[in-house]
Design a protein around this motif. Structure first.
Motif, mmCIF file in Angstrom:
data_model
loop_
_atom_site.group_PDB
_atom_site.id
_atom_site.type_symbol
_atom_site.label_atom_id
_atom_site.label_comp_id
_atom_site.label_asym_id
_atom_site.label_seq_id
_atom_site.Cartn_x
_atom_site.Cartn_y
_atom_site.Cartn_z
ATOM 1 N N PHE A 130 -7.914 5.413 2.034
ATOM 2 C CA PHE A 130 -9.231 4.837 1.753
ATOM 3 C C PHE A 130 -9.090 3.518 0.991
ATOM 4 O O PHE A 130 -9.758 2.530 1.303
ATOM 5 C CB PHE A 130 -10.070 5.803 0.922
ATOM 6 N N LYS A 131 -8.240 3.528 -0.014
ATOM 7 C CA LYS A 131 -8.091 2.349 -0.866
ATOM 8 C C LYS A 131 -7.523 1.166 -0.106
ATOM 9 O O LYS A 131 -7.867 0.005 -0.390
ATOM 10 C CB LYS A 131 -7.176 2.696 -2.055
ATOM 11 N N LEU A 132 -6.674 1.432 0.885
ATOM 12 C CA LEU A 132 -5.966 0.357 1.583
ATOM 13 C C LEU A 132 -6.560 0.020 2.942
ATOM 14 O O LEU A 132 -5.979 -0.769 3.681
ATOM 15 C CB LEU A 132 -4.500 0.756 1.777
ATOM 16 N N ARG A 133 -7.700 0.585 3.282
ATOM 17 C CA ARG A 133 -8.243 0.396 4.628
ATOM 18 C C ARG A 133 -8.500 -1.073 4.961
ATOM 19 O O ARG A 133 -8.288 -1.511 6.077
ATOM 20 C CB ARG A 133 -9.552 1.184 4.790
ATOM 21 N N GLN A 134 -8.988 -1.818 3.998
ATOM 22 C CA GLN A 134 -9.315 -3.219 4.234
ATOM 23 C C GLN A 134 -8.184 -4.171 3.838
ATOM 24 O O GLN A 134 -8.365 -5.393 3.900
ATOM 25 C CB GLN A 134 -10.589 -3.588 3.445
ATOM 26 N N SER A 135 -7.041 -3.624 3.455
ATOM 27 C CA SER A 135 -5.926 -4.465 3.034
ATOM 28 C C SER A 135 -5.190 -5.031 4.241
ATOM 29 O O SER A 135 -5.248 -4.494 5.349
ATOM 30 C CB SER A 135 -4.948 -3.659 2.164
ATOM 31 N N HIS A 136 -4.469 -6.096 4.004
ATOM 32 C CA HIS A 136 -3.666 -6.702 5.066
ATOM 33 C C HIS A 136 -2.507 -5.762 5.413
ATOM 34 O O HIS A 136 -1.947 -5.100 4.532
ATOM 35 C CB HIS A 136 -3.119 -8.051 4.593
ATOM 36 N N PRO A 137 -2.137 -5.666 6.703
ATOM 37 C CA PRO A 137 -1.027 -4.771 7.085
ATOM 38 C C PRO A 137 0.265 -5.014 6.330
ATOM 39 O O PRO A 137 1.062 -4.090 6.148
ATOM 40 C CB PRO A 137 -0.861 -5.067 8.585
ATOM 41 N N VAL A 138 0.490 -6.248 5.884
ATOM 42 C CA VAL A 138 1.712 -6.545 5.120
ATOM 43 C C VAL A 138 1.785 -5.690 3.860
ATOM 44 O O VAL A 138 2.877 -5.299 3.415
ATOM 45 C CB VAL A 138 1.771 -8.048 4.781
ATOM 46 N N TYR A 139 0.638 -5.395 3.264
ATOM 47 C CA TYR A 139 0.606 -4.569 2.063
ATOM 48 C C TYR A 139 0.351 -3.098 2.400
ATOM 49 O O TYR A 139 0.900 -2.201 1.758
ATOM 50 C CB TYR A 139 -0.484 -5.076 1.113
ATOM 51 N N ARG A 140 -0.507 -2.852 3.405
ATOM 52 C CA ARG A 140 -0.895 -1.482 3.724
ATOM 53 C C ARG A 140 0.267 -0.662 4.283
ATOM 54 O O ARG A 140 0.468 0.500 3.888
ATOM 55 C CB ARG A 140 -2.059 -1.494 4.725
ATOM 56 N N VAL A 141 1.035 -1.232 5.194
ATOM 57 C CA VAL A 141 2.100 -0.477 5.863
ATOM 58 C C VAL A 141 3.171 0.014 4.885
ATOM 59 O O VAL A 141 3.478 1.208 4.851
ATOM 60 C CB VAL A 141 2.715 -1.327 6.997
ATOM 61 N N PRO A 142 3.775 -0.853 4.061
ATOM 62 C CA PRO A 142 4.779 -0.331 3.119
ATOM 63 C C PRO A 142 4.188 0.591 2.060
ATOM 64 O O PRO A 142 4.865 1.526 1.608
ATOM 65 C CB PRO A 142 5.374 -1.595 2.494
ATOM 66 N N ALA A 143 2.926 0.361 1.661
ATOM 67 C CA ALA A 143 2.314 1.234 0.662
ATOM 68 C C ALA A 143 2.129 2.642 1.217
ATOM 69 O O ALA A 143 2.412 3.646 0.524
ATOM 70 C CB ALA A 143 0.974 0.659 0.214
ATOM 71 N N LEU A 144 1.671 2.762 2.452
ATOM 72 C CA LEU A 144 1.511 4.083 3.071
ATOM 73 C C LEU A 144 2.870 4.738 3.317
ATOM 74 O O LEU A 144 3.024 5.953 3.135
ATOM 75 C CB LEU A 144 0.743 3.959 4.381
ATOM 76 N N ALA A 145 3.866 3.941 3.730
ATOM 77 C CA ALA A 145 5.205 4.496 3.940
ATOM 78 C C ALA A 145 5.782 5.018 2.630
ATOM 79 O O ALA A 145 6.416 6.089 2.586
ATOM 80 C CB ALA A 145 6.118 3.437 4.544
ATOM 81 N N ALA A 146 5.581 4.275 1.537
ATOM 82 C CA ALA A 146 6.061 4.735 0.229
ATOM 83 C C ALA A 146 5.322 5.995 -0.212
ATOM 84 O O ALA A 146 5.927 6.906 -0.807
ATOM 85 C CB ALA A 146 5.873 3.623 -0.806
ATOM 86 N N THR A 147 4.026 6.086 0.084
ATOM 87 C CA THR A 147 3.252 7.275 -0.269
ATOM 88 C C THR A 147 3.761 8.498 0.476
ATOM 89 O O THR A 147 3.956 9.566 -0.105
ATOM 90 C CB THR A 147 1.762 7.055 0.046
ATOM 91 N N VAL A 148 3.982 8.357 1.781
ATOM 92 C CA VAL A 148 4.502 9.473 2.579
ATOM 93 C C VAL A 148 5.882 9.899 2.083
ATOM 94 O O VAL A 148 6.187 11.096 1.984
ATOM 95 C CB VAL A 148 4.546 9.082 4.068
ATOM 96 N N THR A 149 6.720 8.929 1.752
ATOM 97 C CA THR A 149 8.068 9.247 1.258
ATOM 98 C C THR A 149 8.004 10.002 -0.061
ATOM 99 O O THR A 149 8.716 11.005 -0.257
ATOM 100 C CB THR A 149 8.879 7.952 1.074
ATOM 101 N N PHE A 150 7.149 9.556 -0.970
ATOM 102 C CA PHE A 150 7.005 10.239 -2.255
ATOM 103 C C PHE A 150 6.478 11.659 -2.085
ATOM 104 O O PHE A 150 6.990 12.611 -2.700
ATOM 105 C CB PHE A 150 6.071 9.434 -3.162
ATOM 106 N N LEU A 151 5.459 11.830 -1.244
ATOM 107 C CA LEU A 151 4.896 13.163 -1.032
ATOM 108 C C LEU A 151 5.906 14.083 -0.359
ATOM 109 O O LEU A 151 5.983 15.273 -0.693
ATOM 110 C CB LEU A 151 3.622 13.056 -0.196
ATOM 111 N N SER A 152 6.672 13.554 0.578
ATOM 112 C CA SER A 152 7.689 14.369 1.244
ATOM 113 C C SER A 152 8.779 14.798 0.269
ATOM 114 O O SER A 152 9.269 15.933 0.324
ATOM 115 C CB SER A 152 8.302 13.594 2.414
ATOM 116 N N TYR A 153 9.168 13.894 -0.615
ATOM 117 C CA TYR A 153 10.181 14.229 -1.615
ATOM 118 C C TYR A 153 9.654 15.284 -2.590
ATOM 119 O O TYR A 153 10.398 16.183 -3.004
ATOM 120 C CB TYR A 153 10.578 12.972 -2.380
ATOM 121 N N THR A 154 8.372 15.215 -2.927
ATOM 122 C CA THR A 154 7.804 16.124 -3.924
ATOM 123 C C THR A 154 7.521 17.502 -3.344
ATOM 124 O O THR A 154 7.874 18.522 -3.947
ATOM 125 C CB THR A 154 6.501 15.527 -4.490
ATOM 126 N N ALA A 155 6.855 17.549 -2.190
ATOM 127 C CA ALA A 155 6.413 18.834 -1.631
ATOM 128 C C ALA A 155 7.303 19.361 -0.519
ATOM 129 O O ALA A 155 7.118 20.499 -0.082
ATOM 130 C CB ALA A 155 4.982 18.698 -1.120
#
Length: 301
Positions: free
Chosen positions: A178-203
């Motif tokens: 939701f927070k990154l929906r209107q962001s430029h892909p240059v910022y959105r793509v690595p931010a979502l990839a980092a989020t998925v990586t963190f969640l996968s490492y945690t859970a």
């Protein structure tokens, strides 16, 4: 490391084939058919095949290949960064498609088509990956074929803890989305990839951290150790609950169901100025004496 190189080559091949499929579909199909059907089919196929191969590395790599979790997490981040850049707007995730429907961004027919395409893509991805493993191009695949009949459920904790973990992952993922929906892909793509990586490492050690019902269905529903309804509670109801909670928290309502904001008070964009009376010195207000005030006596603050 030869087995790891084979897997990396497989990742490149999967992305390339799915990219060709997207380009051909965009030329041959109408924009509506491409957006609801072909794009989601290609994205789901790419996501499923990549995640199945990566999950195999997670399970076999540490003792079969001698590399640690840092290698797998790096591959996970790079894969999801590539997915974000190549998916062309596809979600390959039923909770994201249902979220778009609840936000009035997608019709019922389009949402149903996307869900069917995602299911077909995940099923095709599972079948093609199993065929690829049967060729035994690396020692990892040989071991995978040996242990495949004894596949064990990815749920390694109590059911309510597992459902909470998947729901929490989905909740955090959708908040970031939701927070990154209107962001430029240059910022959105690595931010979502980092989020998925963190969640996968945690859970990951508890449920596999899928927070994607279609992907979880293809990857672990056929494994023994948990019943079908256990899988539904953890991998479908958990992520859907997390998505709805994130939607309510971020929006304050569910536009498809009701318009009233339940959590936040709507503020007016315009300030209504207050009127003040100007009186001559030593005299009271003309209005107070019952006389109409002159036009110059009114001003807006």
């Amino acid at each position: 490391m030869a087995g790891l190189n084979v897997s990396i080559a497989f990742f490149f091949l999967v992305v390339g084939v799915c990219q060709v499929l997207r380009q051909l579909s965009k030329r041959l199909l109408s924009p509506g058919a491409y957006g609801c059907l072909a794009r989601e089919l290609a994205g789901s196929l790419q996501l499923c095949m990549s995640c199945l191969e990566l999950r195999m590395l997670v399970e076999i790599g540490p003792w079969g290949g001698g590399f640690g979790p840092d290698v797998v997490l790096t591959l996970l981040f790079l894969l999801f960064a590539v997915h974000g850049a190549s998916f062309d707007g596809a979600s390959a995730n039923p909770t994201v498609s249902l979220q778009e429907f609840l936000l009035l961004e997608s019709s019922l027919a389009a949402t149903a088509t996307k869900l069917l395409a995602q299911g077909a893509g995940m099923g095709m991805g599972w079948a093609v990956t199993k065929l690829y493993w049967s060729w035994e191009l690396s020692q990892f695949h040989l071991i995978q074929n040996l242990i495949a009949p004894e596949c064990i459920s990815a749920i390694r904790t109590a059911l309510h803890h597992a459902a909470f973990a998947e729901g929490s992952c989905s909740f955090l993922f959708h908040l970031v989305l939701f927070k990154l929906r209107q962001s430029h892909p240059v910022y959105r793509v690595p931010a979502l990839a980092a989020t998925v990586t963190f969640l996968s490492y945690t859970a990951g050690p508890y449920t596999g951290a899928f927070f994607n019902p279609a992907l979880a269905t293809a990857a672990t529903f056929h494994c023994s150790g948990s019943s079908f309804w256990d899988y539904i509670r953890v991998y479908w109801l958990g992520p859907l609950t997390g998505m709805l909670t994130a939607l309510l928290l971020f929006q304050g309502n569910i536009p498809r169901l009701f318009q009233k904001n339940l959590l936040y008070r709507q503020k007016s964009k315009y300030k209504i100025p207050k009127a003040k009376f100007l009186t001559a010195s030593g005299q009271g207000s003309s209005l107070a004496r019952g006389n109409p005030a002159p036009l110059w006596a009114w001003c807006l603050a």
